[in-house]
Design an enzyme around this catalytic site. Sequence first.
Site, short mmCIF file in Angstrom:
data_model
loop_
_atom_site.label_atom_id
_atom_site.label_comp_id
_atom_site.label_asym_id
_atom_site.label_seq_id
_atom_site.Cartn_x
_atom_site.Cartn_y
_atom_site.Cartn_z
CE LYS A 44 12.11 18.18 -10.65
NZ LYS A 44 11.01 18.72 -11.48
CG HIS A 104 -1.74 -1.23 1.38
ND1 HIS A 104 -2.89 -1.49 0.67
CD2 HIS A 104 -1.53 -2.31 2.19
CE1 HIS A 104 -3.36 -2.67 1.03
NE2 HIS A 104 -2.55 -3.19 1.93
#
Length: 338
Positions: free
Chosen positions: A158, A31
């Site tokens: 990034k 999960h």
Amino acid sequence: MCIRDRMVGLLEVASDRAEAEVQVLMPGYTHLQKAQPVRWSHWIMSHASGWQRDIQRLDHMLERVNVMPLGSGALAGNPFGIDRVALANELGFARVSPNSMDAVSDRDFVAEFMFWSTMTMVHLSRWAEDLIIYSSGEFKYVSMADAYSTGSSLMPQKKNPDALELLRGKSGRVAGGLSGFLMVLKGTPSTYNKDMQEDKQILFDAVDTIKDAIPIATGVLSTLTISPDKMRSALQPEMLATDLAEYLVRKGVPFRETHHTAGEAVRVSEERGVPLSQLSLDDLKQLNSSFEADVSSVWDFEASVNSRDVIGGTSERALLEQVSNMREWCKHKPRSAL
């Protein structure tokens, strides 16, 4: 290089990497929440198992669709008494189609390859998604090689996992092709109809996509850099709550009771704001009298993964066995022409 050989190459890279990095521990997730400690190699081989099934499906499909339709005519067969079996043997087919009306409209082989491509791309997409998450700033478990990532057009800090995102996106394209082709087929009456010409573009696009996707995935896996320290530091004592329950099982306490006890221990640690491993022996004895001083041995991540020493488990022995079996399978499976 044929598609099957490319898939086998991906498995070989996965096996090599899993063996080389077998000592690296990391959190296992369910999960998308930390669950239990596992080996990084176990994660690699979990995806390799799916890719192995993809190759098995490809082999089964090739055996099933190796049927020669030649000699079926427009729908009623050939009137000149040709030896279809001899022709099939000469052309390399395993057998001939048994019914001419079916043969001229059979596009199962297209649909099956489209399904195979879709399932394989779904497996690659799930693998890519894991790595996208693991490479994010919140995790930093892995770093993509420059060849498979790009910087931002605006933000210089990034490093985007473009190759993985494109693999994830292409899986939707192939799945859409399968869905679209099935919608073409579902409304056609018996024998040939012009609708069936729609199979070409969808099929060829799937072939091109899968042939490009596999070497990209292989390149990403063979060149990425892992951060064992980041993975290790992400391990938390709470991930050993199951081991705490299993400790009591070894003391003769039924699991239905130990599961509740371990849950209570987690609750107490959360209420106190301390790690589960910092609960004292007296704290634990208040929850279950079967706890003894040796409970301290539970708080060992390496011991936890090695305790799962079964086929398919996380122990070093079991993991190396997975790798060895995969290598043997890759070595002895016959290569196909696709």
